[in-house]
Scaffold this active site. Structure first.
Site, PDB file in Angstrom:
ATOM      1  N   ALA A   1     -81.491 -29.364 -12.650  1.00  0.00           N
ATOM      2  CA  ALA A   1     -80.611 -30.421 -13.170  1.00  0.00           C
ATOM      3  C   ALA A   1     -81.079 -31.792 -12.679  1.00  0.00           C
ATOM      4  O   ALA A   1     -81.279 -32.724 -13.479  1.00  0.00           O
ATOM      5  CB  ALA A   1     -79.171 -30.158 -12.730  1.00  0.00           C
TER       6      ALA A   1
ATOM      7  N   LYS B   1     -81.661 -33.209   0.640  1.00  0.00           N
ATOM      8  CA  LYS B   1     -81.462 -33.049   2.091  1.00  0.00           C
ATOM      9  C   LYS B   1     -82.597 -32.285   2.754  1.00  0.00           C
ATOM     10  O   LYS B   1     -82.662 -32.246   3.977  1.00  0.00           O
ATOM     11  CB  LYS B   1     -80.107 -32.413   2.386  1.00  0.00           C
ATOM     12  CG  LYS B   1     -79.910 -31.000   1.901  1.00  0.00           C
ATOM     13  CD  LYS B   1     -78.509 -30.503   2.309  1.00  0.00           C
ATOM     14  CE  LYS B   1     -78.249 -29.108   1.792  1.00  0.00           C
ATOM     15  NZ  LYS B   1     -76.975 -28.566   2.266  1.00  0.00           N
TER      16      LYS B   1
ATOM     17  N   TRP C   1     -85.083 -20.531  -6.206  1.00  0.00           N
ATOM     18  CA  TRP C   1     -84.886 -19.105  -5.877  1.00  0.00           C
ATOM     19  C   TRP C   1     -84.531 -18.267  -7.108  1.00  0.00           C
ATOM     20  O   TRP C   1     -84.347 -17.060  -7.005  1.00  0.00           O
ATOM     21  CB  TRP C   1     -83.775 -18.954  -4.835  1.00  0.00           C
ATOM     22  CG  TRP C   1     -84.204 -19.297  -3.442  1.00  0.00           C
ATOM     23  CD1 TRP C   1     -85.067 -20.288  -3.061  1.00  0.00           C
ATOM     24  CD2 TRP C   1     -83.790 -18.658  -2.232  1.00  0.00           C
ATOM     25  NE1 TRP C   1     -85.194 -20.303  -1.695  1.00  0.00           N
ATOM     26  CE2 TRP C   1     -84.424 -19.318  -1.154  1.00  0.00           C
ATOM     27  CE3 TRP C   1     -82.933 -17.603  -1.951  1.00  0.00           C
ATOM     28  CZ2 TRP C   1     -84.234 -18.942   0.174  1.00  0.00           C
ATOM     29  CZ3 TRP C   1     -82.736 -17.238  -0.621  1.00  0.00           C
ATOM     30  CH2 TRP C   1     -83.382 -17.899   0.420  1.00  0.00           C
ATOM     31  N   ALA C   2     -84.380 -18.914  -8.260  1.00  0.00           N
ATOM     32  CA  ALA C   2     -83.950 -18.168  -9.452  1.00  0.00           C
ATOM     33  C   ALA C   2     -85.073 -17.246  -9.914  1.00  0.00           C
ATOM     34  O   ALA C   2     -86.190 -17.686 -10.146  1.00  0.00           O
ATOM     35  CB  ALA C   2     -83.565 -19.134 -10.563  1.00  0.00           C
TER      36      ALA C   2
ATOM     37  N   GLY D   1     -84.611 -14.342 -12.419  1.00  0.00           N
ATOM     38  CA  GLY D   1     -84.497 -13.760 -13.761  1.00  0.00           C
ATOM     39  C   GLY D   1     -85.063 -14.615 -14.869  1.00  0.00           C
ATOM     40  O   GLY D   1     -86.004 -14.230 -15.559  1.00  0.00           O
TER      41      GLY D   1
ATOM     42  N   GLU E   1     -80.840  -8.902 -19.604  1.00  0.00           N
ATOM     43  CA  GLU E   1     -80.001  -8.839 -18.401  1.00  0.00           C
ATOM     44  C   GLU E   1     -78.586  -8.428 -18.794  1.00  0.00           C
ATOM     45  O   GLU E   1     -78.241  -8.400 -19.986  1.00  0.00           O
ATOM     46  CB  GLU E   1     -80.001 -10.199 -17.680  1.00  0.00           C
ATOM     47  CG  GLU E   1     -81.365 -10.522 -17.089  1.00  0.00           C
ATOM     48  CD  GLU E   1     -81.436 -11.849 -16.351  1.00  0.00           C
ATOM     49  OE1 GLU E   1     -80.426 -12.563 -16.288  1.00  0.00           O
ATOM     50  OE2 GLU E   1     -82.521 -12.161 -15.850  1.00  0.00           O
TER      51      GLU E   1
ATOM     52  N   ASP F   1     -72.014 -29.052  -0.925  1.00  0.00           N
ATOM     53  CA  ASP F   1     -71.958 -30.493  -0.595  1.00  0.00           C
ATOM     54  C   ASP F   1     -71.380 -31.347  -1.733  1.00  0.00           C
ATOM     55  O   ASP F   1     -70.566 -32.238  -1.496  1.00  0.00           O
ATOM     56  CB  ASP F   1     -73.363 -31.023  -0.252  1.00  0.00           C
ATOM     57  CG  ASP F   1     -73.999 -30.256   0.894  1.00  0.00           C
ATOM     58  OD1 ASP F   1     -73.258 -29.767   1.766  1.00  0.00           O
ATOM     59  OD2 ASP F   1     -75.242 -30.141   0.903  1.00  0.00           O
TER      60      ASP F   1
ATOM     61  N   HIS G   1     -73.497 -11.357  -7.031  1.00  0.00           N
ATOM     62  CA  HIS G   1     -74.573 -10.654  -7.733  1.00  0.00           C
ATOM     63  C   HIS G   1     -74.547  -9.209  -7.263  1.00  0.00           C
ATOM     64  O   HIS G   1     -74.481  -8.948  -6.059  1.00  0.00           O
ATOM     65  CB  HIS G   1     -75.925 -11.295  -7.418  1.00  0.00           C
ATOM     66  CG  HIS G   1     -76.997 -10.889  -8.373  1.00  0.00           C
ATOM     67  ND1 HIS G   1     -77.489  -9.603  -8.409  1.00  0.00           N
ATOM     68  CD2 HIS G   1     -77.659 -11.565  -9.332  1.00  0.00           C
ATOM     69  CE1 HIS G   1     -78.422  -9.530  -9.360  1.00  0.00           C
ATOM     70  NE2 HIS G   1     -78.530 -10.707  -9.943  1.00  0.00           N
TER      71      HIS G   1
ATOM     72  N   ARG H   1     -71.694  -8.946 -14.807  1.00  0.00           N
ATOM     73  CA  ARG H   1     -71.768  -8.877 -13.345  1.00  0.00           C
ATOM     74  C   ARG H   1     -70.453  -8.600 -12.643  1.00  0.00           C
ATOM     75  O   ARG H   1     -70.427  -7.938 -11.615  1.00  0.00           O
ATOM     76  CB  ARG H   1     -72.279 -10.205 -12.821  1.00  0.00           C
ATOM     77  CG  ARG H   1     -73.718 -10.260 -12.954  1.00  0.00           C
ATOM     78  CD  ARG H   1     -74.269 -11.420 -12.229  1.00  0.00           C
ATOM     79  NE  ARG H   1     -75.624 -11.503 -12.701  1.00  0.00           N
ATOM     80  CZ  ARG H   1     -76.381 -12.553 -12.612  1.00  0.00           C
ATOM     81  NH1 ARG H   1     -75.897 -13.635 -12.038  1.00  0.00           N
ATOM     82  NH2 ARG H   1     -77.596 -12.541 -13.053  1.00  0.00           N
TER      83      ARG H   1
ATOM     84  N   HIS I   1     -73.302 -15.315  -5.088  1.00  0.00           N
ATOM     85  CA  HIS I   1     -74.479 -15.734  -5.837  1.00  0.00           C
ATOM     86  C   HIS I   1     -74.288 -17.050  -6.578  1.00  0.00           C
ATOM     87  O   HIS I   1     -75.164 -17.907  -6.568  1.00  0.00           O
ATOM     88  CB  HIS I   1     -74.814 -14.628  -6.833  1.00  0.00           C
ATOM     89  CG  HIS I   1     -76.032 -14.865  -7.664  1.00  0.00           C
ATOM     90  ND1 HIS I   1     -77.289 -14.998  -7.117  1.00  0.00           N
ATOM     91  CD2 HIS I   1     -76.203 -14.972  -9.007  1.00  0.00           C
ATOM     92  CE1 HIS I   1     -78.183 -15.183  -8.083  1.00  0.00           C
ATOM     93  NE2 HIS I   1     -77.538 -15.189  -9.240  1.00  0.00           N
TER      94      HIS I   1
ATOM     95  N   ARG J   1     -69.914 -16.032 -15.233  1.00  0.00           N
ATOM     96  CA  ARG J   1     -71.120 -16.533 -15.910  1.00  0.00           C
ATOM     97  C   ARG J   1     -71.984 -15.395 -16.441  1.00  0.00           C
ATOM     98  O   ARG J   1     -72.232 -14.407 -15.753  1.00  0.00           O
ATOM     99  CB  ARG J   1     -71.934 -17.355 -14.916  1.00  0.00           C
ATOM    100  CG  ARG J   1     -73.229 -17.901 -15.462  1.00  0.00           C
ATOM    101  CD  ARG J   1     -73.951 -18.653 -14.373  1.00  0.00           C
ATOM    102  NE  ARG J   1     -74.325 -17.763 -13.305  1.00  0.00           N
ATOM    103  CZ  ARG J   1     -75.535 -17.237 -13.166  1.00  0.00           C
ATOM    104  NH1 ARG J   1     -76.492 -17.511 -14.029  1.00  0.00           N
ATOM    105  NH2 ARG J   1     -75.797 -16.443 -12.156  1.00  0.00           N
TER     106      ARG J   1
ATOM    107  N   SER K   1     -77.415 -20.285 -16.437  1.00  0.00           N
ATOM    108  CA  SER K   1     -77.229 -21.436 -15.539  1.00  0.00           C
ATOM    109  C   SER K   1     -78.397 -22.415 -15.561  1.00  0.00           C
ATOM    110  O   SER K   1     -78.183 -23.630 -15.595  1.00  0.00           O
ATOM    111  CB  SER K   1     -76.971 -20.958 -14.121  1.00  0.00           C
ATOM    112  OG  SER K   1     -77.830 -19.899 -13.817  1.00  0.00           O
TER     113      SER K   1
END
Ligand code: SIN
Length: 544
Positions: free
Chosen positions: A13, A32, A42-43, A45, A127, A229, A250, A296, A357, A392, A397
């Site tokens: 984003a 940060k 880390w995504a 899928g 998925e 945050d 997840h 999920r 998750h 979701r 996402s």
């Protein structure tokens, strides 16, 4: 310092918003940690997009609405899904490589048409909750591929400056400064972690892209940076926060003492991985006809129930239906990580447990990312557009992040013209540390970090009760008081600021959960086990 745009966060984003915004003005990005560190990286899928002839926008919309359990905003779902192909083309323009069918040796697949054999076609993964194959991916490191390409584009851009190791402490608003005007954003106070100095950064266009809050829980698939945050900052500034009770667990996080927070992508189940219990037998057929590929919320609850029923610490994902070569080629990260702890996934089942998750709620926004606070936009996981509803759909996402980033910048430049400098008449005070001392006993901060996460894991997890939620409220109130004493008494540092945000975000989750008097999607409570039409609306919180 005055900036045309301030963007906080460097996931899909933030990076894609920066590249768009730089066409209209100068952009400052704060992050940060290092620019490459984000939830997006880390995504595994992939990113959902309608790409094949046997699929349609309407099917993707229906799957999203079905997973969302009655709480999605249908107009938002339609817009985001229909915008997807154009945004995917842009990602490719920046060099993102998605896998093609020819990249893999196809195993055991019925090939009905010449198209299925075409190696130049994109390889579409499947998925849970998706009725068609529609997940674009880069092996099992899709997020890393996207972040690397977009970071390279951002770093090469002459109008974008990235400040790494800068922690956004709080939004500066007219409301907080006591100006007699409708509450609006004037900038950000940010801690420069290298020097310890707190900078005052001015902008009336602030885009929060700070990701989620998995670290609120003891077990999570998220990186350490996911401490809520953005939501906490927006809450303190008076923005409306919605649907925080819908925290997605997840179903398949690797259960191993040596490797923490490691996701076993849902795409593994899409390619034939099957959930089995301690006895090696399949159990999902007892919970949903879609079995291991149900949405999920259903799969995570089923696993939770199996673990409680059998007393075992985990369930297993059986991947023995494919060869070692198949897993090694298609899921190299998962294959190698499991091998590193002695699990050959083509021969042994993978021990898995559900883990926190994804935050489906967040700062309430329009489909263009506009929050209730003038000048504040929230994009990606930190925002709540209404796409995800109560649960979701997998791989929606990254899509939301890139689509809403585009729409947000287009709207910002219309509504908040770059040449409007009226706000410069407001005098903004510099950050005051006064006589505050350095925190001398970090043990207190670490203890409280741990306490928040254990409290949430024990009392506010997959299956909830009113009693447990009330206990959590009491604990969090105590922690909140202690954190405030620290915040006012000592010089701020990253650990303290993250703890402050964790406590606030956890409290918002618990408050929202207590307000929902039904079970729906990801919120399941033994006190109200059914979904009720009268309760089918978003939960909204704001600080008056
Ligand atoms: C996964 O790879 O299972 C995660 C995808 C997602 O959360 O959308």
């Amino acid at each position: 310092m005055e900036h045309d745009f301030i963007i906080i966060g460097t996931g899909i984003a933030g990076l894609s918003a920066a590249l768009k915004a730089a066409n209209h003005g100068e952009v400052l990005i704060l992050t940060k940690r290092a620019a490459e560190n984000s939830n997006t990286a880390w995504a595994q899928g992939g990113i959902a997009c309608v790409m094949s002839d046997d699929d349609s926008f309407q099917m993707h919309i229906d799957d999203t609405l079905d997973a969302g359990a009655g709480l999605c905003n249908e107009a938002v779902v339609k817009t985001i899904i229909e915008d997807a192909p154009e945004r995917i083309r842009e990602l490719m323009y920046y060099g993102v490589e998605f896998d093609h069918r020819g990249d893999f040796k196809q195993e055991d697949e019925a090939t009905d048409s010449d198209e299925d054999l075409d190696p130049t076609m994109l390889d579409l993964g499947r998925e849970g909750g998706h009725s068609r194959r529609r997940i674009l991916h880069h092996r099992d490191s899709t997020g890393r591929e996207i972040v690397e390409r977009l970071v390279a584009a951002v770093e090469a851009h002459p109008r974008i400056q990235v400040l790494e190791n800068h922690f956004a402490i709080d939004l500066i608003t007219t409301g907080k400064l006591g100006f007699a005007a409708a509450n609006s954003v004037l900038g950000v106070y940010a801690l420069d972690e290298n020097s310890g100095e707190v900078k005052t950064l001015r902008s009336t266009r602030v885009l929060l892209c700070t990701g989620g809050c998995g670290k609120v829980y003891l077990y999570t698939t998220n990186p350490d940076t996911a401490t809520g945050d953005g939501v906490a900052m927006a809450w303190r500034a008076g923005a409306t926060i919605a649907n925080m009770e819908f925290m997605q667990f997840h179903p398949t996080c690797l259960f191993h003492h040596e490797v923490k927070s490691f996701l076993i992508s849902e795409a593994v189940r899409g390619e034939g991985g099957v959930l089995v219990g301690q006895d090696g037998k399949e159990f999902m057929h007892r919970y949903d006809k879609r079995r291991s590929l149900a949405p999920r919320d259903i799969v995570a609850r089923a696993i939770d129930s199996e673990i409680k029923r059998t007393g075992g610490p985990c369930v297993f994902l059986d991947c023995t239906a494919h060869s070692r070569e198949f897993w090694q080629e298609r899921f190299p990260l998962i294959f190698e990580t499991c091998m590193s702890v002695g699990i050959d996934i083509s021969k042994q089942p993978i021990p898995v447990v559900p883990a926190a998750h994804y935050m489906c709620g967040g700062i309430e926004t329009t489909v263009n990312g506009r929050s209730s606070l003038k000048g504040l936009y929230a994009i990606g996981e930190v925002g709540c557009t209404g796409l995800h509803g109560a649960n979701r759909l997998a791989s929606n996402s990254l899509l939301e992040g890139v689509v809403v980033a585009h729409r947000a910048v287009a709207e910002v430049i219309e509504r908040l013209p770059i040449d409007d400098h009226e706000h410069l008449t407001y005098k903004i005070p510099e950050w005051q540390s006064g006589n505050a001392a350095d925190v001398d006993e970090l043990v207190v901060i670490y203890h409280n970090w741990d306490e928040v996460r254990r409290c949430m894991g024990d009392y506010v997890s997959i299956v909830r009760t009113i009693n447990r939620l009330r206990r959590a409220t009491a604990r969090l109130q105590n922690l909140g008081r202690e954190v405030q004493e620290f915040y006012w008494g000592y010089k701020v540092n990253t650990d303290l600021l993250e703890l402050r945000n964790l406590v606030t975000t956890a409290s918002l989750i618990v408050d929202s959960a207590l307000r929902r008097h039904e079970s729906r999607g990801l919120h399941y409570t033994l006190n109200y086990p059914k979904s009720l039409d009268a309760e089918c609306h978003p939960t909204r919180l704001w600080r008056s």
